[in-house]
Design a protein around this motif. Structure first.
Motif, PDB file in Angstrom:
ATOM      1  N   VAL A   1       8.375  14.258  -4.822  1.00 39.88           N
ATOM      2  CA  VAL A   1       8.081  14.635  -3.442  1.00 39.88           C
ATOM      3  C   VAL A   1       9.193  15.573  -2.995  1.00 39.88           C
ATOM      4  N   HIS A   2       8.830  16.633  -2.277  1.00 40.12           N
ATOM      5  CA  HIS A   2       9.822  17.573  -1.760  1.00 40.12           C
ATOM      6  C   HIS A   2       9.952  17.481  -0.235  1.00 40.12           C
ATOM      7  N   LEU A   3       8.911  16.983   0.405  1.00 43.92           N
ATOM      8  CA  LEU A   3       8.865  16.939   1.873  1.00 43.92           C
ATOM      9  C   LEU A   3       8.130  15.679   2.313  1.00 43.92           C
ATOM     10  N   CYS A   4       8.733  14.949   3.253  1.00 39.83           N
ATOM     11  CA  CYS A   4       8.069  13.774   3.828  1.00 39.83           C
ATOM     12  C   CYS A   4       8.046  13.942   5.343  1.00 39.83           C
ATOM     13  N   ILE A   5       6.847  13.905   5.914  1.00 42.05           N
ATOM     14  CA  ILE A   5       6.700  14.023   7.364  1.00 42.05           C
ATOM     15  C   ILE A   5       6.131  12.711   7.891  1.00 42.05           C
ATOM     16  N   ASN A   6       6.988  11.959   8.562  1.00 45.57           N
ATOM     17  CA  ASN A   6       6.588  10.682   9.149  1.00 45.57           C
ATOM     18  C   ASN A   6       6.004  10.938  10.534  1.00 45.57           C
ATOM     19  N   ASN A   7       4.690  11.137  10.553  1.00 44.20           N
ATOM     20  CA  ASN A   7       4.010  11.458  11.799  1.00 44.20           C
ATOM     21  C   ASN A   7       3.370  10.240  12.447  1.00 44.20           C
ATOM     22  N   ALA A   8       2.963   9.256  11.655  1.00 42.92           N
ATOM     23  CA  ALA A   8       2.240   8.102  12.193  1.00 42.92           C
ATOM     24  C   ALA A   8       3.084   7.349  13.213  1.00 42.92           C
ATOM     25  N   GLY A   9       2.470   6.980  14.315  1.00 48.11           N
ATOM     26  CA  GLY A   9       3.151   6.230  15.358  1.00 48.11           C
ATOM     27  C   GLY A   9       2.184   5.956  16.487  1.00 48.11           C
TER      28      GLY A   9
ATOM     29  N   LEU B   1       7.948   4.011   8.636  1.00 55.84           N
ATOM     30  CA  LEU B   1       8.740   5.244   8.564  1.00 55.84           C
ATOM     31  C   LEU B   1       9.911   5.082   7.598  1.00 55.84           C
ATOM     32  N   CYS B   2      10.616   3.964   7.700  1.00 52.23           N
ATOM     33  CA  CYS B   2      11.772   3.732   6.822  1.00 52.23           C
ATOM     34  C   CYS B   2      11.363   3.635   5.362  1.00 52.23           C
ATOM     35  N   ILE B   3      10.281   2.924   5.096  1.00 50.72           N
ATOM     36  CA  ILE B   3       9.846   2.750   3.704  1.00 50.72           C
ATOM     37  C   ILE B   3       9.425   4.089   3.111  1.00 50.72           C
ATOM     38  N   CYS B   4       8.649   4.875   3.872  1.00 47.21           N
ATOM     39  CA  CYS B   4       8.207   6.185   3.380  1.00 47.21           C
ATOM     40  C   CYS B   4       9.398   7.107   3.134  1.00 47.21           C
ATOM     41  N   THR B   5      10.377   7.056   4.032  1.00 53.35           N
ATOM     42  CA  THR B   5      11.572   7.888   3.857  1.00 53.35           C
ATOM     43  C   THR B   5      12.353   7.450   2.628  1.00 53.35           C
ATOM     44  N   ARG B   6      12.561   6.156   2.495  1.00 53.71           N
ATOM     45  CA  ARG B   6      13.301   5.627   1.337  1.00 53.71           C
ATOM     46  C   ARG B   6      12.636   6.023   0.028  1.00 53.71           C
ATOM     47  N   GLU B   7      11.324   5.837  -0.048  1.00 53.05           N
ATOM     48  CA  GLU B   7      10.611   6.127  -1.287  1.00 53.05           C
ATOM     49  C   GLU B   7      10.573   7.626  -1.579  1.00 53.05           C
ATOM     50  N   SER B   8      10.481   8.452  -0.539  1.00 51.93           N
ATOM     51  CA  SER B   8      10.494   9.909  -0.736  1.00 51.93           C
ATOM     52  C   SER B   8      11.841  10.359  -1.282  1.00 51.93           C
ATOM     53  N   ILE B   9      12.912   9.872  -0.676  1.00 55.91           N
ATOM     54  CA  ILE B   9      14.256  10.256  -1.128  1.00 55.91           C
ATOM     55  C   ILE B   9      14.507   9.745  -2.542  1.00 55.91           C
TER      56      ILE B   9
ATOM     57  N   GLU C   1       0.828  -1.205   0.000  1.00 56.27           N
ATOM     58  CA  GLU C   1       0.000   0.000   0.000  1.00 56.27           C
ATOM     59  C   GLU C   1       0.868   1.263   0.000  1.00 56.27           C
ATOM     60  N   ILE C   2       1.984   1.218   0.716  1.00 59.34           N
ATOM     61  CA  ILE C   2       2.901   2.364   0.719  1.00 59.34           C
ATOM     62  C   ILE C   2       3.492   2.573  -0.674  1.00 59.34           C
ATOM     63  N   LEU C   3       3.946   1.482  -1.283  1.00 58.72           N
ATOM     64  CA  LEU C   3       4.552   1.587  -2.615  1.00 58.72           C
ATOM     65  C   LEU C   3       3.532   2.046  -3.654  1.00 58.72           C
ATOM     66  N   SER C   4       2.294   1.594  -3.507  1.00 52.16           N
ATOM     67  CA  SER C   4       1.234   2.026  -4.417  1.00 52.16           C
ATOM     68  C   SER C   4       0.978   3.527  -4.277  1.00 52.16           C
ATOM     69  N   MET C   5       0.986   4.016  -3.036  1.00 56.89           N
ATOM     70  CA  MET C   5       0.784   5.452  -2.811  1.00 56.89           C
ATOM     71  C   MET C   5       1.889   6.261  -3.487  1.00 56.89           C
ATOM     72  N   PHE C   6       3.131   5.829  -3.345  1.00 61.57           N
ATOM     73  CA  PHE C   6       4.230   6.578  -3.943  1.00 61.57           C
ATOM     74  C   PHE C   6       4.230   6.474  -5.462  1.00 61.57           C
ATOM     75  N   GLU C   7       3.768   5.359  -5.995  1.00 66.71           N
ATOM     76  CA  GLU C   7       3.660   5.251  -7.446  1.00 66.71           C
ATOM     77  C   GLU C   7       2.588   6.207  -7.967  1.00 66.71           C
ATOM     78  N   ASP C   8       1.484   6.348  -7.234  1.00 63.18           N
ATOM     79  CA  ASP C   8       0.449   7.308  -7.612  1.00 63.18           C
ATOM     80  C   ASP C   8       0.990   8.742  -7.548  1.00 63.18           C
ATOM     81  N   ILE C   9       1.806   9.017  -6.528  1.00 63.04           N
ATOM     82  CA  ILE C   9       2.419  10.351  -6.424  1.00 63.04           C
ATOM     83  C   ILE C   9       3.334  10.600  -7.619  1.00 63.04           C
ATOM     84  N   ARG C  10       4.106   9.591  -7.997  1.00 62.44           N
ATOM     85  CA  ARG C  10       5.002   9.727  -9.150  1.00 62.44           C
ATOM     86  C   ARG C  10       4.205  10.044 -10.419  1.00 62.44           C
ATOM     87  N   LYS C  11       3.105   9.329 -10.609  1.00 62.96           N
ATOM     88  CA  LYS C  11       2.305   9.524 -11.824  1.00 62.96           C
ATOM     89  C   LYS C  11       1.588  10.866 -11.811  1.00 62.96           C
ATOM     90  N   THR C  12       1.125  11.289 -10.640  1.00 66.79           N
ATOM     91  CA  THR C  12       0.306  12.507 -10.551  1.00 66.79           C
ATOM     92  C   THR C  12       1.141  13.770 -10.448  1.00 66.79           C
TER      93      THR C  12
END
Length: 257
Positions: A88-96, A123-131, A73-84
């Motif tokens: 990404v310029h900013l990633c805020i890992n708030n969930a916890g 958090l790691c996956i979101c950071t990796r995909e954002s970078i 689901e995380i990878l799908s979200m980032f693929e949608d961001i890539r297409k749309t």
């Protein structure tokens, strides 16, 4: 004016449906950012989109349903961001989150695993995909912000040691990401904000079987508000590229520990 360079840029905010995450989304949209807000309860993010101050803001908020315990689901979200949006310029890992009665001597393995999956792995996956998206687009001034906890700086008695362990790991991982970025001559910055007691749903969820204890906790003294943490985020984003804020500890004046 310091926030002007973020206008029209894309931000990802996890745990965006309530509390600190929701308030961060409101602030970023107000300052002209395109915000992808994700959470399992996407309807609550949709409700935020309908708030008058969000609807009339310069930026925009896009709600996305995403369970951070599921990498697909995380990878799908980032693929949608890539297409749309392309990047990404900013990633805020708030969930916890934490669960009560998860002591190290008698804790429940599934509870430990759930905390690891959200607080660390997600958090790691979101950071990796954002970078990854930043680097694909030659973005050298991107920003990663982890909303951590004072529990990353001390371990208090009371059954939250495993949660504290996940937050210590977040602090170490932030430094690890920073080291790897510097080794590759990247200007992308990584920061942690470590709040003390904040008046959010955290305690209600932590003591969901004991609402009286949740009420007692939040009535001890004047807690921080979600808006206070959102302002700390803005403080980081306002910094010039040569300033790298690594860790902010913020707690209520009356908090004794």
């Amino acid at each position: 004016m310091a926030m002007q360079r973020w206008v029209g840029r894309v931000a990802v905010v996890t745990g965006a449906s309530a509390g600190i995450g929701a308030e961060i989304c409101r602030e970023l949209v107000k300052h002209g950012m395109i915000v992808v807000g994700c959470a399992r309860d996407v309807d609550r993010i949709r409700a935020i989109c309908e708030e008058e101050n969000v609807k009339s803001a310069v930026g925009s908020l896009k709600p996305v349903k995403c369970d951070l315990t599921k990498e697909n689901e995380i990878l799908s979200m980032f693929e949608d961001i890539r297409k749309t949006y392309g990047c990404v310029h900013l990633c805020i890992n708030n969930a916890g989150f934490s669960e009560i009665n998860t002591t190290l001597l008698e804790g429940d393995t599934d509870s430990w695993r759930r905390m690891l999956e959200v607080n660390v792995m997600g958090l790691c996956i979101c950071t990796r995909e954002s970078i990854k998206l930043m680097r694909e687009n030659s973005i050298n001034d991107g920003q990663i912000i982890h909303i951590s906890s004072m529990s990353a700086h001390r371990v208090r008695p009371g059954g939250l040691s495993f949660y504290s362990g996940t937050k210590f790991m977040v602090k170490a991982l932030a430094e690890g990401f920073r080291n790897e970025l510097r080794a590759s001559n990247s200007g992308i910055r990584v920061a942690c904000i470590s709040p003390g007691m904040v008046d959010t749903e955290f305690h209600k969820r932590l003591f969901k079987d004991n609402p009286e204890e949740a009420r007692r906790r939040v009535s001890q003294f004047t807690f921080l508000k979600a808006e206070d943490i959102a302002r700390a985020v803005l403080n980081i984003l306002e910094m010039e590229p040569h300033i790298d804020i690594n860790d902010i500890i913020i707690r209520p004046t009356e908090q004794p520990f």
